[in-house]
Enzyme design. Sequence first.
Site, PDB file in Angstrom:
ATOM      1  N   ARG A 163      15.407   7.662 -66.910  1.00  0.00           N
ATOM      2  CA  ARG A 163      15.460   7.465 -68.140  1.00  0.00           C
ATOM      3  C   ARG A 163      14.284   8.048 -69.118  1.00  0.00           C
ATOM      4  O   ARG A 163      13.860   8.892 -69.899  1.00  0.00           O
ATOM      5  CB  ARG A 163      14.571   5.801 -68.428  1.00  0.00           C
ATOM      6  N   ASP A 221      26.526  -3.691 -63.953  1.00  0.00           N
ATOM      7  CA  ASP A 221      26.102  -4.223 -64.745  1.00  0.00           C
ATOM      8  C   ASP A 221      26.109  -5.613 -64.573  1.00  0.00           C
ATOM      9  O   ASP A 221      26.829  -6.800 -64.159  1.00  0.00           O
ATOM     10  CB  ASP A 221      25.909  -3.689 -65.747  1.00  0.00           C
ATOM     11  N   CYS A 274      22.599  -0.031 -63.855  1.00  0.00           N
ATOM     12  CA  CYS A 274      21.418   0.279 -65.359  1.00  0.00           C
ATOM     13  C   CYS A 274      20.348  -0.258 -65.248  1.00  0.00           C
ATOM     14  O   CYS A 274      19.275  -0.483 -65.538  1.00  0.00           O
ATOM     15  CB  CYS A 274      21.673   0.291 -66.745  1.00  0.00           C
ATOM     16  N   HIS A 320      24.133   1.358 -75.643  1.00  0.00           N
ATOM     17  CA  HIS A 320      23.350   1.492 -74.444  1.00  0.00           C
ATOM     18  C   HIS A 320      23.101   2.973 -73.997  1.00  0.00           C
ATOM     19  O   HIS A 320      23.229   2.919 -73.218  1.00  0.00           O
ATOM     20  CB  HIS A 320      22.725   1.084 -73.376  1.00  0.00           C
ATOM     21  N   GLN A 344      20.715   4.177 -72.185  1.00  0.00           N
ATOM     22  CA  GLN A 344      20.622   4.116 -70.173  1.00  0.00           C
ATOM     23  C   GLN A 344      21.770   5.310 -70.417  1.00  0.00           C
ATOM     24  O   GLN A 344      22.408   6.435 -69.376  1.00  0.00           O
ATOM     25  CB  GLN A 344      21.707   3.007 -70.030  1.00  0.00           C
ATOM     26  N   ARG A 347      15.479  -2.366 -80.163  1.00  0.00           N
ATOM     27  CA  ARG A 347      16.294  -2.647 -78.600  1.00  0.00           C
ATOM     28  C   ARG A 347      16.554  -3.997 -80.226  1.00  0.00           C
ATOM     29  O   ARG A 347      15.885  -4.773 -80.670  1.00  0.00           O
ATOM     30  CB  ARG A 347      15.882  -3.339 -78.250  1.00  0.00           C
TER      31      ARG A 347
HETATM   32  N1  NVA Z   1      24.145  -5.580 -70.565  1.00  0.00           N
HETATM   33  C1  NVA Z   1      22.590  -6.034 -69.996  1.00  0.00           C
HETATM   34  C2  NVA Z   1      21.902  -4.583 -70.616  1.00  0.00           C
HETATM   35  C3  NVA Z   1      20.310  -4.777 -70.099  1.00  0.00           C
HETATM   36  C4  NVA Z   1      19.866  -3.079 -69.236  1.00  0.00           C
HETATM   37  C5  NVA Z   1      22.349  -6.379 -71.093  1.00  0.00           C
HETATM   38  O1  NVA Z   1      22.505  -6.424 -72.541  1.00  0.00           O
HETATM   39  O2  NVA Z   1      21.526  -7.935 -71.008  1.00  0.00           O
HETATM   40  N1   CP Z   2      18.082  -0.623 -68.209  1.00  0.00           N
HETATM   41  C1   CP Z   2      17.469  -1.209 -68.982  1.00  0.00           C
HETATM   42  O1   CP Z   2      17.579  -0.638 -70.221  1.00  0.00           O
HETATM   43  O2   CP Z   2      17.015  -1.861 -68.981  1.00  0.00           O
HETATM   44  P1   CP Z   2      15.494  -2.684 -69.561  1.00  0.00           P
HETATM   45  O3   CP Z   2      16.484  -3.919 -70.020  1.00  0.00           O
HETATM   46  O4   CP Z   2      13.923  -2.919 -68.272  1.00  0.00           O
HETATM   47  O5   CP Z   2      14.930  -1.728 -70.612  1.00  0.00           O
END
Ligand code: NVA
Ligand code: CP
Length: 306
Positions: free
Chosen positions: A293, A225, A265, A130, A133, A103
Site C-alpha cells: 500500500r 474480504d 485486503c 477501494h 487497495q 474515506r
Molecule cells: N470491504 C471492507 C474493506 C475494508 C478495507 C470495508 O469496506 O469495510
Molecule cells: N485494507 C484497508 O484499506 O485497511 P484499512 O481499513 O485499515 O485502511
Amino acid sequence: MPNKRDFLSVDDLSPAELVGLLDEADEIKARPEAFAERIAGRQVLLIFEKPSTRTRVSFEVAVTSMGGHALVLRSDELQLGRGETIGDTGRVLSGYADAIVLRTFGQDRLELLAEAAAVPVVNALSDFSHPCQALADLQSIREQKGTLEGLALAYLGDGNNVAHSLMFAGAKVGMDVRVASPPGYEPSAQVAERSSLIGAETGGRTTVTNVVAEAASGADVLYTDVWASMGQESQSGERAEILAHYRLDGDAVDLAKEDVIVMHCLPAHRDEEIAAEVLDGPHSVVWDQAANRLHTQKALLAWLLG
Ligand code: NVA
Ligand code: CP
C-alpha cells in the site's frame, strides 16, 4: 489547477497509466531514498469518515517520506460533522492543500468533492470501491507471478467495494477475474458489464458466479474480504450464515493451482471469511500485500501532484 486528475476509481486510469503507476511503485520500493524529496513542500489532507489502519498510516508515511506534509483528520473534527457540505469543504480546503484524500460512505460524496475541489481528490475507500487497495493488489500479484496478463484471480465472498476495484483493475491488465458470491451478494452488474467491456480491449475476462468451484478451479490467485463491511455491522450474523460456503479455506486452495497465492485486503476475521490456517499458511502473501500500500500510494501521489 487546470486539468487536475482525480483517483476515484481504477477506471479513471487507462491501462497504460495503471501499468505506469505499478512500474513507478516498483522503482520507489527498490530505491525509496531517490524519492525522498519527490513531493517536497506539498500539503496532503486526509479525511476519514470511517476507521482505518493501513490506508491512514500508509498514506501519512507515503507523504512524509517523500518530503510532503500530511494532515490527517476525522470528519467529526471538521464542520462536515455539523452539516457543512462536502462541496463547500472541498472549495475551502483547496485553498490550503495540494491534494485531498477521503474515506467515506457514498461514492457520490467523492464525486461531489472532486467536482468542487481545485486539487486532486483520492478515494481512500467508499462503499462502492477501494481503488488504492487494487493498486497494491496488482503490485503484489506481479511481484509474485512476474506478470499479470492472463492470470486467473478468484474472489470469494461478498461482492463489495474491494471486489469492484479488483474487477476493474484485473480487466485493465488483461486478467481473468472470477467472483463467486451467494445470490443477492454479487458485485454490481454495472461493474461486471464495464469490466467485460474493458476486457474486450485488453484480453481480460470477468465472470460472476454463485459457485465457488467455478471461480477457484485452476486459479493463480485466491482473494477474499470481510463479509460485513464498515457500516454493515448490524448484518454480520445474517451475512455469516449466508456467506459460510464462500469461505477461503483449504478446499478452495485445493481447487486452485499448486502455486496459488492467497490475498486479503485486511483486516481479516480468522475462521470467518478466511480459514486461519490459510491466512497464516504458506500460500498467503497478505503481509507483503499490506506493505505494498505504501509504495503504490507513493507512486499515485507523485503522479497526481506532478
Ligand atoms: N470491504 C471492507 C474493506 C475494508 C478495507 C470495508 O469496506 O469495510
Ligand atoms: N485494507 C484497508 O484499506 O485497511 P484499512 O481499513 O485499515 O485502511
